[in-house]
Design a protein around this motif. Structure first.
Motif, PDB file in Angstrom:
ATOM      1  N   THR A  17      41.215  30.340   6.763  1.00 18.80           N
ATOM      2  CA  THR A  17      42.524  30.992   6.786  1.00 18.80           C
ATOM      3  C   THR A  17      42.845  31.528   8.174  1.00 18.80           C
ATOM      4  O   THR A  17      43.971  31.376   8.673  1.00 18.80           O
ATOM      5  CB  THR A  17      42.558  32.137   5.754  1.00 18.80           C
ATOM      6  OG1 THR A  17      42.341  31.601   4.446  1.00 18.80           O
ATOM      7  CG2 THR A  17      43.898  32.862   5.786  1.00 18.80           C
ATOM      8  N   ILE A  18      41.866  32.156   8.797  1.00 18.33           N
ATOM      9  CA  ILE A  18      42.060  32.677  10.158  1.00 18.33           C
ATOM     10  C   ILE A  18      42.330  31.525  11.128  1.00 18.33           C
ATOM     11  O   ILE A  18      43.246  31.584  11.955  1.00 18.33           O
ATOM     12  CB  ILE A  18      40.830  33.488  10.600  1.00 18.33           C
ATOM     13  CG1 ILE A  18      40.650  34.718   9.701  1.00 18.33           C
ATOM     14  CG2 ILE A  18      40.952  33.903  12.060  1.00 18.33           C
ATOM     15  CD1 ILE A  18      39.354  35.457   9.928  1.00 18.33           C
TER      16      ILE A  18
ATOM     17  N   ILE B 234      36.481  41.528  -2.090  1.00 16.91           N
ATOM     18  CA  ILE B 234      36.559  42.001  -0.699  1.00 16.91           C
ATOM     19  C   ILE B 234      36.948  40.846   0.229  1.00 16.91           C
ATOM     20  O   ILE B 234      37.810  40.987   1.109  1.00 16.91           O
ATOM     21  CB  ILE B 234      35.222  42.617  -0.263  1.00 16.91           C
ATOM     22  CG1 ILE B 234      34.961  43.920  -1.019  1.00 16.91           C
ATOM     23  CG2 ILE B 234      35.212  42.869   1.246  1.00 16.91           C
ATOM     24  CD1 ILE B 234      33.578  44.491  -0.794  1.00 16.91           C
ATOM     25  N   ILE B 235      36.318  39.686   0.024  1.00 22.75           N
ATOM     26  CA  ILE B 235      36.628  38.533   0.877  1.00 22.75           C
ATOM     27  C   ILE B 235      38.082  38.114   0.690  1.00 22.75           C
ATOM     28  O   ILE B 235      38.794  37.829   1.662  1.00 22.75           O
ATOM     29  CB  ILE B 235      35.680  37.359   0.551  1.00 22.75           C
ATOM     30  CG1 ILE B 235      34.241  37.736   0.900  1.00 22.75           C
ATOM     31  CG2 ILE B 235      36.098  36.103   1.323  1.00 22.75           C
ATOM     32  CD1 ILE B 235      33.218  36.702   0.460  1.00 22.75           C
ATOM     33  N   MET B 236      38.546  38.094  -0.552  1.00 18.43           N
ATOM     34  CA  MET B 236      39.930  37.711  -0.821  1.00 18.43           C
ATOM     35  C   MET B 236      40.917  38.737  -0.271  1.00 18.43           C
ATOM     36  O   MET B 236      42.014  38.382   0.160  1.00 18.43           O
ATOM     37  CB  MET B 236      40.138  37.531  -2.328  1.00 18.43           C
ATOM     38  CG  MET B 236      39.461  36.303  -2.911  1.00 18.43           C
ATOM     39  SD  MET B 236      40.085  34.743  -2.204  1.00 18.43           S
ATOM     40  CE  MET B 236      38.777  34.373  -1.012  1.00 18.43           C
ATOM     41  N   ASP B 237      40.528  40.011  -0.271  1.00 19.34           N
ATOM     42  CA  ASP B 237      41.403  41.035   0.314  1.00 19.34           C
ATOM     43  C   ASP B 237      41.604  40.774   1.801  1.00 19.34           C
ATOM     44  O   ASP B 237      42.722  40.920   2.322  1.00 19.34           O
ATOM     45  CB  ASP B 237      40.804  42.426   0.094  1.00 19.34           C
ATOM     46  CG  ASP B 237      40.933  42.889  -1.355  1.00 19.34           C
ATOM     47  OD1 ASP B 237      41.728  42.286  -2.099  1.00 19.34           O
ATOM     48  OD2 ASP B 237      40.234  43.847  -1.737  1.00 19.34           O
ATOM     49  N   PHE B 238      40.543  40.391   2.502  1.00 22.81           N
ATOM     50  CA  PHE B 238      40.687  40.061   3.916  1.00 22.81           C
ATOM     51  C   PHE B 238      41.554  38.806   4.099  1.00 22.81           C
ATOM     52  O   PHE B 238      42.326  38.706   5.055  1.00 22.81           O
ATOM     53  CB  PHE B 238      39.313  39.850   4.553  1.00 22.81           C
ATOM     54  CG  PHE B 238      38.628  41.113   4.953  1.00 22.81           C
ATOM     55  CD1 PHE B 238      39.071  41.835   6.049  1.00 22.81           C
ATOM     56  CD2 PHE B 238      37.542  41.594   4.240  1.00 22.81           C
ATOM     57  CE1 PHE B 238      38.450  43.021   6.422  1.00 22.81           C
ATOM     58  CE2 PHE B 238      36.899  42.772   4.607  1.00 22.81           C
ATOM     59  CZ  PHE B 238      37.351  43.486   5.705  1.00 22.81           C
ATOM     60  N   SER B 239      41.428  37.878   3.166  1.00 22.63           N
ATOM     61  CA  SER B 239      42.243  36.653   3.248  1.00 22.63           C
ATOM     62  C   SER B 239      43.722  36.950   3.067  1.00 22.63           C
ATOM     63  O   SER B 239      44.577  36.147   3.472  1.00 22.63           O
ATOM     64  CB  SER B 239      41.783  35.650   2.192  1.00 22.63           C
ATOM     65  OG  SER B 239      40.444  35.259   2.407  1.00 22.63           O
ATOM     66  N   MET B 240      44.041  38.090   2.455  1.00 16.57           N
ATOM     67  CA  MET B 240      45.445  38.462   2.262  1.00 16.57           C
ATOM     68  C   MET B 240      46.175  38.634   3.580  1.00 16.57           C
ATOM     69  O   MET B 240      47.406  38.623   3.612  1.00 16.57           O
ATOM     70  CB  MET B 240      45.517  39.762   1.456  1.00 16.57           C
ATOM     71  CG  MET B 240      45.143  39.616  -0.011  1.00 16.57           C
ATOM     72  SD  MET B 240      46.336  38.635  -0.938  1.00 16.57           S
ATOM     73  CE  MET B 240      47.737  39.764  -0.932  1.00 16.57           C
ATOM     74  N   ILE B 241      45.425  38.802   4.665  1.00 16.07           N
ATOM     75  CA  ILE B 241      46.063  38.912   5.983  1.00 16.07           C
ATOM     76  C   ILE B 241      46.920  37.680   6.251  1.00 16.07           C
ATOM     77  O   ILE B 241      48.034  37.764   6.783  1.00 16.07           O
ATOM     78  CB  ILE B 241      44.996  39.084   7.087  1.00 16.07           C
ATOM     79  CG1 ILE B 241      44.230  40.381   6.878  1.00 16.07           C
ATOM     80  CG2 ILE B 241      45.629  39.041   8.473  1.00 16.07           C
ATOM     81  CD1 ILE B 241      43.051  40.563   7.818  1.00 16.07           C
TER      82      ILE B 241
ATOM     83  N   SER C  48      52.270  35.175   6.630  1.00 13.97           N
ATOM     84  CA  SER C  48      53.177  34.126   6.150  1.00 13.97           C
ATOM     85  C   SER C  48      54.468  34.733   5.616  1.00 13.97           C
ATOM     86  O   SER C  48      55.562  34.199   5.841  1.00 13.97           O
ATOM     87  CB  SER C  48      52.496  33.295   5.058  1.00 13.97           C
ATOM     88  OG  SER C  48      51.367  32.609   5.557  1.00 13.97           O
ATOM     89  N   ALA C  49      54.344  35.870   4.918  1.00  9.33           N
ATOM     90  CA  ALA C  49      55.530  36.541   4.389  1.00  9.33           C
ATOM     91  C   ALA C  49      56.458  36.977   5.514  1.00  9.33           C
ATOM     92  O   ALA C  49      57.686  36.800   5.441  1.00  9.33           O
ATOM     93  CB  ALA C  49      55.107  37.744   3.547  1.00  9.33           C
ATOM     94  N   LEU C  50      55.886  37.537   6.574  1.00 13.35           N
ATOM     95  CA  LEU C  50      56.707  37.972   7.707  1.00 13.35           C
ATOM     96  C   LEU C  50      57.375  36.791   8.400  1.00 13.35           C
ATOM     97  O   LEU C  50      58.560  36.851   8.750  1.00 13.35           O
ATOM     98  CB  LEU C  50      55.836  38.758   8.698  1.00 13.35           C
ATOM     99  CG  LEU C  50      55.288  40.096   8.201  1.00 13.35           C
ATOM    100  CD1 LEU C  50      54.292  40.663   9.197  1.00 13.35           C
ATOM    101  CD2 LEU C  50      56.426  41.090   7.964  1.00 13.35           C
TER     102      LEU C  50
ATOM    103  N   GLN D  77      57.449  38.782  -2.806  1.00 11.67           N
ATOM    104  CA  GLN D  77      57.353  37.575  -3.626  1.00 11.67           C
ATOM    105  C   GLN D  77      56.062  36.803  -3.362  1.00 11.67           C
ATOM    106  O   GLN D  77      55.607  36.028  -4.198  1.00 11.67           O
ATOM    107  CB  GLN D  77      58.556  36.660  -3.373  1.00 11.67           C
ATOM    108  CG  GLN D  77      58.546  36.008  -2.002  1.00 11.67           C
ATOM    109  CD  GLN D  77      59.800  35.205  -1.709  1.00 11.67           C
ATOM    110  OE1 GLN D  77      60.776  35.255  -2.453  1.00 11.67           O
ATOM    111  NE2 GLN D  77      59.789  34.468  -0.611  1.00 11.67           N
ATOM    112  N   TRP D  78      55.447  37.057  -2.188  1.00 11.23           N
ATOM    113  CA  TRP D  78      54.262  36.295  -1.814  1.00 11.23           C
ATOM    114  C   TRP D  78      53.027  36.664  -2.628  1.00 11.23           C
ATOM    115  O   TRP D  78      51.999  35.992  -2.533  1.00 11.23           O
ATOM    116  CB  TRP D  78      54.000  36.445  -0.313  1.00 11.23           C
ATOM    117  CG  TRP D  78      54.984  35.629   0.477  1.00 11.23           C
ATOM    118  CD1 TRP D  78      56.227  36.005   0.870  1.00 11.23           C
ATOM    119  CD2 TRP D  78      54.808  34.277   0.922  1.00 11.23           C
ATOM    120  NE1 TRP D  78      56.849  34.980   1.540  1.00 11.23           N
ATOM    121  CE2 TRP D  78      56.003  33.907   1.593  1.00 11.23           C
ATOM    122  CE3 TRP D  78      53.770  33.359   0.833  1.00 11.23           C
ATOM    123  CZ2 TRP D  78      56.170  32.645   2.162  1.00 11.23           C
ATOM    124  CZ3 TRP D  78      53.946  32.104   1.393  1.00 11.23           C
ATOM    125  CH2 TRP D  78      55.129  31.760   2.042  1.00 11.23           C
TER     126      TRP D  78
END
Length: 563
Positions: free
Chosen positions: A46-47, A481-488, A493-495, A519-520
């Motif tokens: 993702t990063i 925790i890993i998925m929370d970091f992936s939310m970045i 993308s939302a912005l 909505q994301w």
């Protein structure tokens, strides 16, 4: 062998998912460790992809500010890359290199590029817009965008390519229903006539082609339609005008495609300055934003997610293939025999046709410039959801190219008549493309399910012995925790999606930005229902073959009446 290649994508994807379920019950500890490692890999990916997205976004915004026609007209240093010498030119500064055979060949290539730059005004653009039964208003908007181009219109040959099967007397098909003319919507023939009346005299040549129905060895659809149109244009326009094929760039646009004013300027610039213009396709960035404010939230997320993926691919040109609306040299298109007429995914198949025909000497040049198309919108929410699924399944049907390219790689050998000139594609290139193309469809069908659904399987299926372990207790916490970091990546993308919105309608209020941001949170749903599931659907159909194979499904176009 071809049948085995058709089985391969589905076997890999379904086998992966089944294996994870089975192994979760047999060896839950190992599967739990795999899931943690996979989630970590997804975070790093993702990063990595987010960085590529930003690179393309930056280039796109820069390119939107440039007057490319002026650059073509006035820039005398096009081949030196904005004042910096190209790699060939820098190498050629060495006297020893200039005297070598490679130096002579490179100098000739450099001089040819210089000659190409001096003749930009000799380039003609053939624009083909395949049409089925799209409303007149949508077709007209696309033509209005063409006449607003910052480029000489006398350099354009434009064709509206319609289908004979859509020419229904007094009615036309749309979304599986018959819409009669008393509904206020005109038919296909009337649409073509009105477009010709309004725009027929705006270009060097304008013509309407009619693709006959029920031709042998054809799948009715975009590919067969545009192939018919291109052959007709060659016979009726290009050959009589004696325009050299090497001076023509052909652009095939979905009929809802609205080109930005500088598109053909930057396209011509890239054609004249890239290393291998005669062996390259040119890919813009698709923005599905024409009707984005009429789309429901799920449709908006899918539209922007598709755009972001293609932006990421623009930053990785080695892995880039053609998609939907794109451009390529007419000379090469003529040499390969135009688009194949028995496939659904003609937009990506044309890349593999060229790649195999020219023995690997074909690539896609990212032009980092947008075009805009329609988001998937229907009159009702549920019809929109159905259409979204069908559209994603059709895109997923691009897996039909896997057996085509693998079979082509197998045939490609120096001792086979399939290979022209005794050349062959290097094994390293075959391995690179085979792995990455298959891995792409495999990831499409499995990643979202592994990340969002299957991560809990070891806990549910691992038995009492596993449930009492420390690993079982920590698995959901670690993955969360890993998925929370992936939310970045989702937040960024939302912005970016808000920045890419077109001019806002009057009814758009400031608080709508909040809705368009939050909505994301629906992205996991879109990844599974409108990502993994239709991809698995397509790959399973390819496995089963026969009556399960997909035909070409035309995405219905819909716009709400303006107020």
């Amino acid at each position: 062998m071809r049948r085995f290649f058709e089985l391969l994508p589905g076997l890999l994807s379904l086998g992966t998912l089944i294996l994870i379920v089975v192994l979760s019950a047999i060896i839950p500890e190992e599967v739990a460790i795999f899931i943690i490692l996979f989630d970590t890999y997804w975070l790093l990916k993702t990063i990595y992809l987010s960085l590529h997205l930003r690179i393309t976004f930056k280039k796109m915004r820069e390119n939107l500010k440039i007057d490319w026609l002026q650059k073509l007209t006035n820039d005398k240093q096009l081949i030196t890359n904005n004042g910096r010498k190209s790699s060939v030119a820098r190498l050629a500064d060495s006297p020893r290199y200039r005297e070598s055979e490679a130096g002579v060949l490179a100098s000739l290539a450099e001089s040819r590029r210089a000659k190409r730059v001096s003749r930009w005004s000799e380039i003609y653009h053939l624009v083909i817009l395949p049409m089925y039964n799209e409303p007149y208003e949508i077709v007209r908007e696309s033509f209005e965008a063409l006449i607003k181009l910052n480029y000489p219109k006398e350099k354009f040959i434009v064709a509206l390519a319609i289908e004979e099967r859509a020419l229904m007397s007094g009615s036309r098909q749309s979304s599986g229903q018959i819409l009669r003319q008393d509904s206020g919507q005109i038919g296909v023939e009337q649409t073509a006539q009105k477009i010709k009346q309004e725009f027929g005299d705006k270009f060097l040549k304008f013509l309407t082609t009619v693709h006959p129905d029920n031709l042998p060895n054809e799948i009715p659809g975009k590919g067969s339609n545009q192939a018919w149109a291109a052959k007709k244009i060659k016979k009726l326009v290009i050959d009589p005008l004696k325009i050299p094929y090497e001076n023509i760039l052909v652009s095939v646009f979905d009929v809802d495609t609205q080109v930005f004013p500088e598109y053909f300027g930057i396209l011509t610039y890239n054609f004249l300055t890239c290393e291998h213009p005669e062996r390259s396709s040119f890919q813009p960035i698709p923005l599905f934003t024409n009707n984005i404010f009429q789309a429901p939230a799920l449709a908006r997320i899918i539209a922007f997610s598709s755009t972001f993926w293609h932006m990421i691919q623009q930053a990785r040109p080695r892995r880039l293939t053609t998609f939907s609306s794109h451009s390529m040299p007419f000379k090469a298109l003529n040499e390969i025999g135009f688009w194949q007429t028995d496939v659904v995914s003609e937009d990506s198949r044309i890349f593999w046709q060229c790649y195999l025909y020219y023995n690997g000497d074909w690539r896609v040049v990212p032009i980092n410039y947008p075009i805009s198309m329609d988001a998937n919108v229907a009159p009702t929410f549920w019809q929109t959801m159905i259409n979204l699924y069908k559209q994603q399944r059709r895109w997923g049907w691009g897996c039909e190219n896997i057996p085509y390219l693998l079979e082509g790689f197998k045939k490609n050998s120096a001792n086979n008549k399939f290979v022209s000139g005794g050349k062959k594609i290097p094994f390293s290139k075959k391995l690179y493309w085979a792995f990455n193309y298959i891995e792409g469809f495999h990831s499409w069908a499995t990643n979202a399910l592994i990340i969002f659904s299957l991560g809990w399987l070891p806990i549910f299926l691992g038995g009492i012995a596993f449930k009492t372990t420390l690993l079982s207790y920590n698995l959901p916490k670690i993955t969360r925790i890993i998925m929370d970091f992936s939310m970045i990546g989702i937040v960024s993308s939302a912005l970016m999606s808000i920045v890419l919105l077109p001019p806002k309608p009057e009814q758009f209020k400031k608080w709508h930005y909040v809705l368009y941001f939050i909505q994301w949170i629906l992205m996991p749903i879109t990844f599974i229902i409108f990502g993994a599931v239709p991809a698995l659907d397509s790959q399973t159909r390819l496995m089963l073959g026969g009556k399960f194979r997909l035909g070409y499904w035309v995405t219905p176009k819909h716009r709400e009446p303006s107020h």
